[in-house]
Design an enzyme around this catalytic site. Structure first.
Site, PDB file in Angstrom:
ATOM      1  N   LYS A   1      13.633 -15.433  -8.967  1.00  0.00           N
ATOM      2  CA  LYS A   1      13.441 -14.410 -10.011  1.00  0.00           C
ATOM      3  C   LYS A   1      12.529 -14.932 -11.103  1.00  0.00           C
ATOM      4  O   LYS A   1      11.608 -14.252 -11.543  1.00  0.00           O
ATOM      5  CB  LYS A   1      14.818 -14.052 -10.577  1.00  0.00           C
ATOM      6  CG  LYS A   1      14.967 -12.693 -11.087  1.00  0.00           C
ATOM      7  CD  LYS A   1      15.291 -11.641 -10.046  1.00  0.00           C
ATOM      8  CE  LYS A   1      14.620 -11.843  -8.729  1.00  0.00           C
ATOM      9  NZ  LYS A   1      15.007 -11.047  -7.648  1.00  0.00           N
TER      10      LYS A   1
ATOM     11  N   GLU B   1      18.314 -17.888  -5.812  1.00  0.00           N
ATOM     12  CA  GLU B   1      17.901 -16.552  -6.249  1.00  0.00           C
ATOM     13  C   GLU B   1      17.358 -16.593  -7.685  1.00  0.00           C
ATOM     14  O   GLU B   1      16.334 -15.973  -8.001  1.00  0.00           O
ATOM     15  CB  GLU B   1      19.089 -15.584  -6.129  1.00  0.00           C
ATOM     16  CG  GLU B   1      18.912 -14.236  -6.784  1.00  0.00           C
ATOM     17  CD  GLU B   1      17.701 -13.454  -6.300  1.00  0.00           C
ATOM     18  OE1 GLU B   1      17.085 -13.829  -5.285  1.00  0.00           O
ATOM     19  OE2 GLU B   1      17.335 -12.471  -6.975  1.00  0.00           O
TER      20      GLU B   1
ATOM     21  N   LYS C   1       6.587  -4.323  -3.969  1.00  0.00           N
ATOM     22  CA  LYS C   1       8.021  -4.043  -3.918  1.00  0.00           C
ATOM     23  C   LYS C   1       8.517  -3.970  -2.480  1.00  0.00           C
ATOM     24  O   LYS C   1       9.568  -4.470  -2.146  1.00  0.00           O
ATOM     25  CB  LYS C   1       8.304  -2.725  -4.644  1.00  0.00           C
ATOM     26  CG  LYS C   1       9.768  -2.322  -4.659  1.00  0.00           C
ATOM     27  CD  LYS C   1      10.577  -3.287  -5.484  1.00  0.00           C
ATOM     28  CE  LYS C   1      12.056  -2.972  -5.489  1.00  0.00           C
ATOM     29  NZ  LYS C   1      12.838  -4.116  -6.002  1.00  0.00           N
TER      30      LYS C   1
ATOM     31  N   TRP D   1      -3.047  -2.728  -1.470  1.00  0.00           N
ATOM     32  CA  TRP D   1      -2.675  -4.125  -1.719  1.00  0.00           C
ATOM     33  C   TRP D   1      -3.480  -4.915  -0.699  1.00  0.00           C
ATOM     34  O   TRP D   1      -3.243  -4.814   0.503  1.00  0.00           O
ATOM     35  CB  TRP D   1      -1.166  -4.286  -1.508  1.00  0.00           C
ATOM     36  CG  TRP D   1      -0.610  -5.610  -1.903  1.00  0.00           C
ATOM     37  CD1 TRP D   1      -0.230  -5.999  -3.154  1.00  0.00           C
ATOM     38  CD2 TRP D   1      -0.316  -6.717  -1.039  1.00  0.00           C
ATOM     39  NE1 TRP D   1       0.269  -7.273  -3.123  1.00  0.00           N
ATOM     40  CE2 TRP D   1       0.227  -7.749  -1.846  1.00  0.00           C
ATOM     41  CE3 TRP D   1      -0.468  -6.949   0.323  1.00  0.00           C
ATOM     42  CZ2 TRP D   1       0.618  -8.975  -1.327  1.00  0.00           C
ATOM     43  CZ3 TRP D   1      -0.070  -8.178   0.837  1.00  0.00           C
ATOM     44  CH2 TRP D   1       0.454  -9.177   0.017  1.00  0.00           C
TER      45      TRP D   1
ATOM     46  N   ARG E   1       5.297  -0.327  -6.150  1.00  0.00           N
ATOM     47  CA  ARG E   1       5.267  -1.066  -4.890  1.00  0.00           C
ATOM     48  C   ARG E   1       4.274  -2.226  -4.922  1.00  0.00           C
ATOM     49  O   ARG E   1       4.294  -3.072  -4.046  1.00  0.00           O
ATOM     50  CB  ARG E   1       4.886  -0.120  -3.746  1.00  0.00           C
ATOM     51  CG  ARG E   1       5.913   0.974  -3.515  1.00  0.00           C
ATOM     52  CD  ARG E   1       5.342   2.058  -2.619  1.00  0.00           C
ATOM     53  NE  ARG E   1       5.095   1.567  -1.292  1.00  0.00           N
ATOM     54  CZ  ARG E   1       5.891   1.753  -0.254  1.00  0.00           C
ATOM     55  NH1 ARG E   1       6.991   2.442  -0.404  1.00  0.00           N
ATOM     56  NH2 ARG E   1       5.595   1.277   0.929  1.00  0.00           N
TER      57      ARG E   1
ATOM     58  N   ASN F   1      -1.973   2.624   5.656  1.00  0.00           N
ATOM     59  CA  ASN F   1      -1.094   1.484   5.329  1.00  0.00           C
ATOM     60  C   ASN F   1      -0.863   0.705   6.614  1.00  0.00           C
ATOM     61  O   ASN F   1      -0.655   1.309   7.665  1.00  0.00           O
ATOM     62  CB  ASN F   1       0.280   1.960   4.848  1.00  0.00           C
ATOM     63  CG  ASN F   1       0.227   2.552   3.470  1.00  0.00           C
ATOM     64  OD1 ASN F   1      -0.802   2.535   2.819  1.00  0.00           O
ATOM     65  ND2 ASN F   1       1.359   3.085   3.028  1.00  0.00           N
ATOM     66  N   GLY F   2      -0.836  -0.606   6.518  1.00  0.00           N
ATOM     67  CA  GLY F   2      -0.536  -1.412   7.698  1.00  0.00           C
ATOM     68  C   GLY F   2      -1.707  -2.314   8.045  1.00  0.00           C
ATOM     69  O   GLY F   2      -2.627  -2.496   7.249  1.00  0.00           O
TER      70      GLY F   2
ATOM     71  N   CYS G   1       0.823  -1.210   0.000  1.00  0.00           N
ATOM     72  CA  CYS G   1       0.000   0.000   0.000  1.00  0.00           C
ATOM     73  C   CYS G   1       0.858   1.261   0.000  1.00  0.00           C
ATOM     74  O   CYS G   1       1.939   1.280   0.574  1.00  0.00           O
ATOM     75  CB  CYS G   1      -0.892   0.038   1.234  1.00  0.00           C
ATOM     76  SG  CYS G   1      -1.946  -1.386   1.382  1.00  0.00           S
TER      77      CYS G   1
ATOM     78  N   HIS H   1      17.810 -37.321  -4.255  1.00  0.00           N
ATOM     79  CA  HIS H   1      17.214 -37.775  -2.993  1.00  0.00           C
ATOM     80  C   HIS H   1      15.710 -37.542  -2.963  1.00  0.00           C
ATOM     81  O   HIS H   1      15.125 -37.479  -1.889  1.00  0.00           O
ATOM     82  CB  HIS H   1      17.910 -37.085  -1.816  1.00  0.00           C
ATOM     83  CG  HIS H   1      19.358 -37.451  -1.712  1.00  0.00           C
ATOM     84  ND1 HIS H   1      19.789 -38.699  -1.321  1.00  0.00           N
ATOM     85  CD2 HIS H   1      20.478 -36.751  -2.020  1.00  0.00           C
ATOM     86  CE1 HIS H   1      21.104 -38.757  -1.361  1.00  0.00           C
ATOM     87  NE2 HIS H   1      21.548 -37.580  -1.792  1.00  0.00           N
TER      88      HIS H   1
ATOM     89  N   GLU I   1       8.799 -15.441  -9.751  1.00  0.00           N
ATOM     90  CA  GLU I   1       8.003 -14.292  -9.309  1.00  0.00           C
ATOM     91  C   GLU I   1       7.499 -13.446 -10.466  1.00  0.00           C
ATOM     92  O   GLU I   1       6.474 -12.780 -10.331  1.00  0.00           O
ATOM     93  CB  GLU I   1       8.749 -13.434  -8.283  1.00  0.00           C
ATOM     94  CG  GLU I   1       9.871 -12.595  -8.822  1.00  0.00           C
ATOM     95  CD  GLU I   1      10.490 -11.692  -7.766  1.00  0.00           C
ATOM     96  OE1 GLU I   1       9.759 -11.138  -6.938  1.00  0.00           O
ATOM     97  OE2 GLU I   1      11.722 -11.532  -7.777  1.00  0.00           O
TER      98      GLU I   1
HETATM   99  O1  M6R Z   1      13.347  -4.677   0.629  1.00  0.00           O
HETATM  100  P1  M6R Z   1      13.831  -6.047   1.039  1.00  0.00           P
HETATM  101  O2  M6R Z   1      15.155  -6.379   0.451  1.00  0.00           O
HETATM  102  O3  M6R Z   1      13.827  -6.256   2.517  1.00  0.00           O
HETATM  103  O4  M6R Z   1      12.760  -7.039   0.420  1.00  0.00           O
HETATM  104  C1  M6R Z   1      12.829  -8.401   0.659  1.00  0.00           C
HETATM  105  C2  M6R Z   1      11.983  -9.173  -0.319  1.00  0.00           C
HETATM  106  O5  M6R Z   1      10.640  -8.805  -0.213  1.00  0.00           O
HETATM  107  C3  M6R Z   1      12.431  -8.942  -1.764  1.00  0.00           C
HETATM  108  O6  M6R Z   1      13.778  -9.240  -1.930  1.00  0.00           O
HETATM  109  C4  M6R Z   1      11.594  -9.810  -2.723  1.00  0.00           C
HETATM  110  O7  M6R Z   1      11.896 -11.148  -2.532  1.00  0.00           O
HETATM  111  C5  M6R Z   1      11.836  -9.399  -4.176  1.00  0.00           C
HETATM  112  N1  M6R Z   1      10.595  -9.246  -4.861  1.00  0.00           N
HETATM  113  C6  M6R Z   1      12.593 -10.386  -4.954  1.00  0.00           C
HETATM  114  O8  M6R Z   1      12.793  -9.993  -6.266  1.00  0.00           O
END
Ligand code: M6R
Length: 602
Positions: free
Chosen positions: A483, A479, A597, A72, A27, A98-99, A2, A502, A486
């Site tokens: 990527k 990682e 984000k 959101w 975001r 927000n929150g 949000c 395994h 997501e």
């Molecule tokens: O702002 P941060 O690095 O703390 O965020 C952590 C995760 O939310 C962030 O890395 C998320 O996994 C990304 N969307 C990955 O691309």
């Protein structure tokens, strides 16, 4: 997640709100709304979907003051009724939030019998509570807001207006980010400096459990008991051009391309004129004083922690343990006698990490935040901060922040190791090695067409895929798979190559894509053995190898870099794999579904 934007005392209020909300789009959100007052009449406009849809409804919406929000969904579906702003029972008070309000159901039951609610959100309960105190109990707006703040539990950033008074916005925060932006003859409020950078670079922080009365010509900070608090403003170093896409079709591609520059910026930031590595001596001492480093993070930042573990351990002679913030928030393991907590967070706002930091502070555990955002919550609340100098990262999929995180931690490891007289640290010419990394990334980036063709062949129609690797390459595989999944929605797992047999190898069938990462001369042959195992079961394999271990048959070959830094260069082709796979599916690379984000709720 949000976002909030508000403005008081500017005749362009509607444009400022819409442009601010556009800047918050990155975001992640599913609906949006604005409330504008101070014109001929008041306007509440909401839309499900993109800001463009909201904007299309704002013809004739004029006023001097307003609040806006991107939502959101947490409580209730993404509908117009659930979108903010929300109004009190008589519709006099209007609130964005927000929150998460933890006790909203109790509040509803205890205080709001007979009230009518349009949606299911916790926010609507909050504004009804404020309205009740003002209108049914006869309190002033300020007193009503304060009384509600004493009752509400949870995380929040609130911006409240009284529809009968366009001269003021009331804001308050607890655990969720909120800033004041100072304009010429008007002022703003916002959850993210980016939304105000077009208007001002002068900001004022708000601390938790503070209430601020924002007028066109004044900003008054108070605690919840009405005591005034002094607050100086500061100049943000953000540049408007940093947050534009330029000629790029997507932020993600721009941010991938920026990585060589980020490596060079980090060299500038963490070396002196003679090229010596310079890190704040207080941070070096904090590491020296620790008997164990605990890295806390989420998502990509967590993976960057893994990728830096070996380097930190070998150069600082300190064991490193990793923790997922959302797990540690509710259960800390047995800690060593002299722990140091390192929080890695691009945004510096991740609620899960902050929850651990709050606990660490209560326990007196020293902390360091490694973040891209100066002045962010995790930066302010930790004992020390190291900055990533990566420039704003807008795409939801984190790319340049990951590589910058590993590079920043390399400076830390090198500085501590040198201070300790660690021989490996002394021999590690980090500045030179990072320059090679920057060149290696540049050469990978020049191969985009080849990579795109291979991605089209391998991933265009698949529903699932695997990344495999050993050692550092396993961490990169974790990682790389995050990527890919997501943004392209291809189900993907990152696996330690030797672990497949395994159990998980049962999933390999004719045509299953397996992407193998090979950078370590000792481990590469073992991974090649695992490649044979999956190929024998029908997998379509794509190999990404460093030159020192490469064979003629490898698909993508990278310049060899120092082993500590190989996750930085190895991840880049995997970022491009994710980017092209998403593009080929016709999806929005920068704004994947369901994601935000900056994850500011638990
Ligand atoms: O702002 P941060 O690095 O703390 O965020 C952590 C995760 O939310 C962030 O890395 C998320 O996994 C990304 N969307 C990955 O691309």
């Amino acid at each position: 997640m949000c976002g909030i934007v508000g403005v008081v005392g500017n005749t362009n209020a509607t444009d400022i709100l819409i442009q601010g909300l556009e800047k918050l789009e990155y975001r992640g959100y599913d609906s949006a709304g604005i409330f504008v007052l101070g014109g001929a009449e008041n306007h509440l406009v909401k839309a499900v979907g993109r800001i463009a849809e909201l904007s299309a409804k704002t013809a004739g919406v004029e006023g001097t003051t307003g609040i806006g929000h991107t939502r959101w969904a947490t409580h209730g579906k993404p509908t117009e009724d659930n979108a903010h702003p929300h109004r009190s029972e008589t519709e006099r008070f209007v609130l964005v939030h927000n929150g998460v309000i933890e006790n909203y159901l109790e509040i509803k039951e205890e205080y709001l019998a007979g009230h009518h609610f349009k949606g299911q959100t916790d926010t609507e309960i909050a504004v009804h509570l404020i309205g009740k105190f003002a209108e049914e109990d006869g309190l002033s707006v300020l007193e009503a807001f304060k009384k509600a703040l004493h009752i509400i539990r949870g995380s929040y950033a609130f911006a409240l207006v009284d529809s009968q008074d366009p001269e003021v916005i009331y804001v308050a925060k607890n655990k969720s980010p909120l800033l004041i932006g100072l304009g010429q003859d008007y002022n703003m409020v916002c959850s993210d400096a980016m939304a105000m950078i077009r208007e001002t670079n002068q900001y004022m922080e708000i601390h938790d459990q503070e209430l601020v009365i924002v007028k066109a010509d004044s900003v008054e900070v108070q605690d919840y008991d009405g005591n005034s608090r002094e607050r100086a403003s500061y100049t943000a170093e953000l540049d408007l051009s940093d947050i534009g896409k330029g000629t790029y079709p997507y932020y993600m591609l721009k941010e991938i391309d920026e990585q060589p520059t980020v490596m060079r910026k980090l060299i500038q930031a963490y070396t002196d004129e003679s090229g010596q590595v310079v890190v704040d001596p207080a941070i070096i001492k904090a590491v020296q004083d620790a008997d164990r480093i605990y890295i806390l993070a989420a998502g990509t930042s967590y993976h960057a922690g893994f990728a830096s573990k070996k380097m930190l351990e070998e150069l600082t002679d300190t064991p490193v343990e990793l923790g997922i913030s959302s797990e540690w928030g509710y259960g800390m393991p047995l800690l060593s006698k002299k722990p140091l907590f390192i929080f890695i967070s691009q945004s510096g706002e991740t609620a899960d990490s902050r929850q651990v930091l709050v606990k660490a502070n209560e326990m007196g555990i020293p902390s360091l935040t490694v973040t891209n955002v100066p002045g962010s919550t995790l930066s302010r609340e930790a004992n020390h901060t190291m900055l990533l100098h990566a420039g704003p990262e807008i795409a939801v999929a984190s790319t340049k922040a990951y590589t910058a995180q590993i590079a920043a931690l390399a400076f830390l490891a090198k500085a501590v190791g040198e201070a300790n007289g660690n021989a490996k640290a002394q021999a590690f010419d980090l500045v030179h090695e990072l320059s090679i990394v920057a060149q290696s990334i540049e050469s990978t980036l020049s191969e985009k067409e080849t990579i795109e063709a291979k991605v089209r062949e391998l991933l265009e129609t698949t529903r699932n895929a695997f990344y495999i690797g050993r050692g550092q390459d396993y961490y990169v595989a974790m990682e790389a798979s995050l990527k890919l999944k997501e943004i392209s929605y291809i189900q993907c797992e990152g696996f330690a190559a030797g672990e497949l047999k395994h159990g998980t190898i049962a999933l390999i069938e004719e045509g299953t894509p397996v992407l193998a990462l090979l950078s370590d001369p000792v481990l590469a042959n073992h991974t090649r053995g695992n490649i044979q195992e999956v190929a024998a079961r029908g997998a379509k394999v794509l190999t990404i190898a460093e030159e020192n271990v490469a064979k003629d048959t490898d698909d993508i070959v990278l310049t060899t870099v120092h082993p500590y830094l190989s996750p930085i260069s190895m991840v880049v082709p995997t970022q491009l794999v994710a980017y092209f796979a998403t593009l080929h599916r016709g999806l929005d690379v920068d704004k994947p579904r369901n994601l935000a984000k900056s994850v500011t709720v638990e």
